[in-house]
Structures are given as structure tokens and as C-alpha cells.
Design a protein around this motif. Structure first.
Motif, PDB file in Angstrom:
ATOM      1  N   GLY A  77       0.786  -1.243   0.000  1.00 44.93           N
ATOM      2  CA  GLY A  77       0.000   0.000   0.000  1.00 44.93           C
ATOM      3  C   GLY A  77       0.813   1.285   0.000  1.00 44.93           C
ATOM      4  N   GLN A  78       2.112   1.201  -0.229  1.00 44.19           N
ATOM      5  CA  GLN A  78       2.931   2.421  -0.203  1.00 44.19           C
ATOM      6  C   GLN A  78       2.532   3.394  -1.317  1.00 44.19           C
ATOM      7  OE1 GLN A  78       5.291   2.478   2.558  1.00 44.19           O
ATOM      8  NE2 GLN A  78       3.881   0.780   2.832  1.00 44.19           N
TER       9      GLN A  78
ATOM     10  N   CYS B 200      -0.390   3.960  -2.386  1.00 45.53           N
ATOM     11  CA  CYS B 200      -1.616   4.682  -2.005  1.00 45.53           C
ATOM     12  C   CYS B 200      -1.287   5.995  -1.312  1.00 45.53           C
ATOM     13  CB  CYS B 200      -2.475   3.838  -1.072  1.00 45.53           C
ATOM     14  SG  CYS B 200      -2.761   2.174  -1.656  1.00 45.53           S
ATOM     15  N   PHE B 201      -0.164   6.034  -0.616  1.00 50.43           N
ATOM     16  CA  PHE B 201       0.205   7.255   0.104  1.00 50.43           C
ATOM     17  C   PHE B 201       0.753   8.322  -0.834  1.00 50.43           C
ATOM     18  CE2 PHE B 201       0.698   3.842   3.331  1.00 50.43           C
ATOM     19  CZ  PHE B 201      -0.328   4.241   4.169  1.00 50.43           C
ATOM     20  N   GLU B 202       1.221   7.913  -2.003  1.00 47.34           N
ATOM     21  CA  GLU B 202       1.800   8.874  -2.950  1.00 47.34           C
ATOM     22  C   GLU B 202       0.735   9.426  -3.902  1.00 47.34           C
ATOM     23  OE1 GLU B 202       4.833   9.931  -2.600  1.00 47.34           O
ATOM     24  OE2 GLU B 202       5.455   8.446  -1.120  1.00 47.34           O
TER      25      GLU B 202
ATOM     26  N   GLU C  23       5.451   8.644 -10.611  1.00 48.61           N
ATOM     27  CA  GLU C  23       6.841   8.171 -10.472  1.00 48.61           C
ATOM     28  C   GLU C  23       7.187   7.966  -9.007  1.00 48.61           C
ATOM     29  OE1 GLU C  23       9.381  10.883 -12.622  1.00 48.61           O
ATOM     30  OE2 GLU C  23       9.211   9.689 -14.464  1.00 48.61           O
ATOM     31  N   ASN C  24       6.711   8.879  -8.148  1.00 51.26           N
ATOM     32  CA  ASN C  24       6.945   8.702  -6.714  1.00 51.26           C
ATOM     33  C   ASN C  24       6.291   7.418  -6.213  1.00 51.26           C
ATOM     34  OD1 ASN C  24       8.420  11.037  -6.550  1.00 51.26           O
ATOM     35  ND2 ASN C  24       6.738  12.288  -5.771  1.00 51.26           N
TER      36      ASN C  24
ATOM     37  N   ASP D 268       8.350   4.527  -7.429  1.00 49.30           N
ATOM     38  CA  ASP D 268       9.590   4.465  -6.635  1.00 49.30           C
ATOM     39  C   ASP D 268       9.324   3.904  -5.244  1.00 49.30           C
ATOM     40  OD1 ASP D 268      10.949   5.588  -8.714  1.00 49.30           O
ATOM     41  OD2 ASP D 268      11.219   7.558  -7.796  1.00 49.30           O
ATOM     42  N   ALA D 269       8.150   4.227  -4.689  1.00 46.07           N
ATOM     43  CA  ALA D 269       7.857   3.847  -3.304  1.00 46.07           C
ATOM     44  C   ALA D 269       7.442   2.386  -3.173  1.00 46.07           C
ATOM     45  CB  ALA D 269       6.749   4.742  -2.738  1.00 46.07           C
ATOM     46  N   CYS D 270       7.182   1.722  -4.292  1.00 45.19           N
ATOM     47  CA  CYS D 270       6.701   0.339  -4.208  1.00 45.19           C
ATOM     48  C   CYS D 270       7.809  -0.592  -3.718  1.00 45.19           C
ATOM     49  CB  CYS D 270       6.207  -0.148  -5.568  1.00 45.19           C
ATOM     50  SG  CYS D 270       5.780  -1.907  -5.539  1.00 45.19           S
ATOM     51  N   PRO D 271       7.607  -1.229  -2.577  1.00 43.82           N
ATOM     52  CA  PRO D 271       8.656  -2.110  -2.023  1.00 43.82           C
ATOM     53  C   PRO D 271       8.981  -3.277  -2.946  1.00 43.82           C
ATOM     54  CG  PRO D 271       6.994  -1.628  -0.360  1.00 43.82           C
ATOM     55  CD  PRO D 271       6.460  -1.115  -1.665  1.00 43.82           C
ATOM     56  N   MET D 272       8.023  -3.669  -3.775  1.00 41.40           N
ATOM     57  CA  MET D 272       8.253  -4.796  -4.675  1.00 41.40           C
ATOM     58  C   MET D 272       8.578  -4.331  -6.084  1.00 41.40           C
ATOM     59  SD  MET D 272       7.984  -7.042  -2.435  1.00 41.40           S
ATOM     60  CE  MET D 272       8.259  -8.465  -3.472  1.00 41.40           C
ATOM     61  N   GLN D 273       8.612  -3.001  -6.301  1.00 36.02           N
ATOM     62  CA  GLN D 273       8.893  -2.440  -7.627  1.00 36.02           C
ATOM     63  C   GLN D 273       7.972  -3.068  -8.674  1.00 36.02           C
ATOM     64  OE1 GLN D 273      11.724   0.110  -8.260  1.00 36.02           O
ATOM     65  NE2 GLN D 273      10.717   0.350  -6.269  1.00 36.02           N
TER      66      GLN D 273
END
Lengths: 394, 64
Positions: free
Chosen positions: B15-16, B18-20, B48-49, B52-57
Motif C-alpha cells: 500500500g505504499q 496509495c500514500f503517494e 513516479e513517486n 519508486d515507493a513500491c517495495p516490490m517495484q
């Protein structure tokens, strides 16, 4: 041609800084010197999906944007000395490398405590090679000892239980992950692990490894003898700064930067990014912090590239100083933990939803107010807390 | 337009993203990622943010 911007370290922070240098108009040469033989790759899956066998290491490489296609990646190169005033780096094979500016992105290495007994078979988990080595030996029924109960220790324990290993965790702390979670949620985390069969030896350390030439067990400081087939140590980290010694920089717990991530007292344009940087953060005024969360290299790289591009153009960095909301996630069994802010610095904890032994939201406060929030299986509900934390700087 | 795709085999619903870009990515009641597959070019930096923030890319973007 002018000397390149040299980036020491080839991890995520190096990649993000290079991208940002390009985005902010620096079009000169960029040379990266990386000790590991890999292009930047994603480390968090090493303790989880890679150990569990769900992801192959080839899938860990970060995608490269077109803007950094001309970056010169020099891998397997260790920098051992530097003379910033002269603009020179020296490699382990005694080559001299000139630079016009420096990006310090040399990261951390796992700390290893001096423990007597056999030293062969003391395993760490930081690199692809470490993870492959551990994965090759992790299978159902083996007895795994873990020294340390931080992120890596706990995540490896959860992964190992999923694979059917027996798991004993030895830690000097009174609860697992106590520094980021605090004592109450830490106790909940312990219960969660215990319900999945992990045995804890808290407030304890290893006095001695046992075995002939290979570690086959450990004696704890209360005399307990653990027999192990595999021993992994995860007791924190050390910033890789030795190569910067002798330049009159502040290297106490990482490289000190100013609010724009410029290295304090550097005689040439230099920034520090990622795990190795100890930096101020406008959201949390106070002592500069070195934060090892995965979100930091991306946030720092973006500003550091802008700062360095300005310094190389003979200008001062301008605009907002470094303002980043640190975040981490961790998944262990049925818990998805999401954190924002700096809960580890809190003096007060407030359970606002749920209970500590299951789904919950916990606020972390100090004298300045809310400084962090952690949700367990409540990620989608953290948006308002995130906004409150971001509103600390405006 | 920007086309957004998520590798659902890799996505672990952290869910990272979702915060961007909270109007494009969200976690549903079961904690599973939902997203709108197209966005205006003006959203590129946010997207893009998020990638970039996706832990699994697991997020890729294509501009057309």
C-alpha cells in the motif's frame, strides 16, 4: 573534460541521486564505484520472499530510467581512502580516481560482536550472496538460531517458521523490535511470534559458540545451550565511513550532513545519502538522525541530486530543506506492520484502535506532539495520521 | 496519457503507492490493491513517486 561526479556505493541511494542529478540539469559524467558486484537491487525481499523461495535474485534489480543510461557503473570496486581537498579517491587495488564532486552512498554493514568459539558458519544477511547462502541451507526441520530481534531477526524468524524450521531468537532487548515499536507493541509482536512457534531468549546474549571448527550451537550468558544447524546474526549495523577518515568530517555514527544533505565541512561539493548519512529533517527538529528505513534513499536521493547540481553550478542550494516522513513496513505471519514518522524517539505511546496483540493503531508522542504512528493490518486507515505528521512542517 | 500497470504476481499489497497518489491507488476492505489504470500527464511526478515507493517495484508506467 572535467572530472566526474563520483558516487561511492551502488545501492538504491546511488541510483536515486544519479537520477536527480540528471533531472536537475547536471549533464557531466557520473561514475559509480560499488563494492558489490551488482547493479542497484532491492534488499527488503532478501529476508522474506527470497529466503522463502518466491522471488529469484535476478528480479531484484531496480529498473533504470533512460536519464541514467550513461552513468558509468564500476562494480566490485572498493574505495579505501579519500583526499577530498585534492579531489582524489583510492581503491583497494591502489588506483587513484579523480572527482569534481562526491556522493557518499557507501551504506552500512552488519555489526558482528566478538564472540569466542568457532567462527565458521557465523552468517549475516545483507547481500544477495548472503541470502542465497542462507536459502541454500534453510529447510524444514533444521534448527535455526538467530542473534538479534530487530527487523531482520524477526523477519527471518517468520520466514523460517513458514519453511518449517525450528527457531530460537536470542536478544539483549526485553521485547522484539522494541526500538521502533516500543515495549507494548513489542510484547504483542513477541506473542505473535510465540503463537507461531518461535522461542525467545530475551535479555540474553551468546557467550560462546560451540562446535569443532563450524558453529553447531551456542551457550547463552545464563548457561542455556542451544544446538543449531544454522546461526544468523542480526544485531544492527555499522556505517561504512572508514574511507573518509582524515578529511576532518564529522563521522560519528555516519556522515553528518546539513539540511540540504550537503556533507558538513567538505572542501568540495559533496552530499551523503541513504543509510550512511546522519541528517537533519525539518519535520523533526532536533538531533540529526541516521535512519535505515527503505524509504530514505529515495527521499534523500531526490534532494541530494538537486543540492549537488546547484553546488556544481556554483550556486547555493535553495528551496525547502530535507523534509521527509520516514516510513517502514514489515510483514510477519498475518501481521502487516506500517509505520510513519520516528516512533523510536517517542516518550509516550497511545493505543488508539484495537489491541496490542492483534490489529491496532498506536500513536507515538514526545513533548512536541505526534511524532509517529504504527498500524498493524490497518495500513489503509493511516492516511489521516500521515497527513498530521506531514503538517508538522509547513 | 499515462498507462499504469501493476504486476499482480509481485504486488504484496503493502500500500505504499496509495500514500503517494491516493486517488489512483487504494487498498480495498480486504487489503487488496485497486488502481485506476490511466492518468493525465500532469500526474507523472506523483506516479513516479508511487512507482519508486513500491517495495516490490511492481508498478510500471508508460506514457503515450
Amino acid at each position: 573534460m572535467s572530472a566526474p561526479v563520483v558516487v561511492v556505493g551502488a545501492g538504491l541511494s546511488a541510483l536515486r541521486t544519479a537520477e536527480s542529478l540528471r533531472k536537475n540539469g547536471y549533464d557531466g559524467p557520473i561514475r559509480v564505484l560499488g563494492e558489490e558486484p551488482h547493479l542497484p537491487y532491492n534488499r527488503p525481499p532478501l529476508s522474506k520472499q527470497v529466503l522463502a523461495g518466491g522471488i529469484e535474485v535476478e528480479e531484484l534489480a531496480f529498473p533504470m530510467r533512460a536519464s541514467v543510461s550513461d552513468v558509468d557503473w564500476n562494480l566490485g570496486v572498493e574505495v579505501v581512502r579519500s583526499d577530498l581537498a585534492a579531489g582524489i579517491l583510492t581503491t583497494a587495488d591502489n588506483r587513484t580516481i579523480p572527482m569534481s564532486a562526491l556522493v557518499v552512498a557507501s551504506g552500512i554493514r552488519p555489526r558482528q560482536l566478538p564472540i569466542p568459539g568457532p567462527q565458521k558458519g557465523r552468517l549475516l544477511l545483507r547481500t544477495i550472496e548472503d541470502a542465497l547462502h542462507v536459502r541454500g541451507r534453510m529447510s524444514a526441520g533444521i534448527r535455526l538460531g538467530i542473534l538479534g530481534s530487530g527487523f531482520i531477526g524477526c523477519e527471518v524468524a517468520a520466514t523460517a517458521r513458514g519453511l518449517g524450521c525450528e527457531v530460537d531468537i536470542v536478544s539483549l532487548d526485553s521485547e522484539p523490535m522494541i526500538r521502533p515499536l516500543g515495549p507494548d507493541l513489542g510484547a504483542g509482536m513477541r506473542t505473535h511470534h510465540e503463537q507461531h512457534g518461535v522461542r525467545f531468549h530475551l535479555g540474553r546474549t551468546i557467550s560462546q559458540f560451540t562446535g569443532d571448527d563450524q558453529v553447531t550451537g551456542a551457550i547463552l550468558d545464563d548457561g542455556t545451550h542451544l544446538e543449531t544447524d544454522l546461526m544468523i546474526e542480526a544485531v544492527g549495523s555499522v556505517a561504512n565511513t572508514e574511507w573518509l577518515d582524515g578529511n576532518d568530517l564529522d563521522l560519528g555514527n555516519g556522515v553528518l550532513t546539513d539540511g540540504y544533505l550537503s556533507v558538513v565541512h567538505s572542501p568540495i561539493p559533496a552530499v551523503a545519502v541513504g543509510d550512511v548519512a546522519r541528517h537533519p529533517n525539518a519535520l523533526f527538529p532536533g538531533e540529526p538522525l541516521r535512519i535505515e528505513h527503505w524509504s530514505m534513499p529515495t527521499d534523500m536521493g531526490k534532494l541530494a541530486g538537486k543540492t549537488l547540481a546547484a553546488l556544481l553550478a556554483g550556486k547555493k542550494p535553495e528551496g525547502s530543506p530535507f523534509t521527509s516522513l520516514p516510513s517502514f513496513w514489515s510483514d510477519q505471519y498475518t501481521w502487516n506492520i506500517q509505520s510513519f514518522g520516528i516512533p523510536g524517539a517517542a516518550s509516550e505511546y497511545r493505543l488508539v484502535e484495537g489491541t496490542y496483540d492483534g490489529d491496532c493503531i498506536v500513536e507515538y508522542h514526545d513533548s512536541s506532539g505526534l511524532i509517529g504512528v504504527i498500524g498493524v493490518n490497518r495500513t489503509a486507515e493511516l492516511l489521516p495520521y500521515r497527513r498530521r505528521l506531514l503538517a508538522r512542517y509547513s | 496519457m499515462i498507462s499504469i500497470s501493476v504486476d499482480t504476481n509481485t504486488c504484496s499489497n503493502y500500500g505504499q503507492c496509495c500514500f503517494e497518489a491516493e486517488d489512483i491507488f487504494s487498498l480495498d476492505d480486504k487489503g487488496v490493491l485497486q488502481f485506476i489504470p490511466q492518468a493525465d500527464d500532469s500526474r507523472l511526478e506523483e506516479l513516479e513517486n508511487a512507482a519508486d515507493a513500491c517495495p516490490m517495484q511492481a508498478i510500471s508506467l508508460t506514457q503515450s
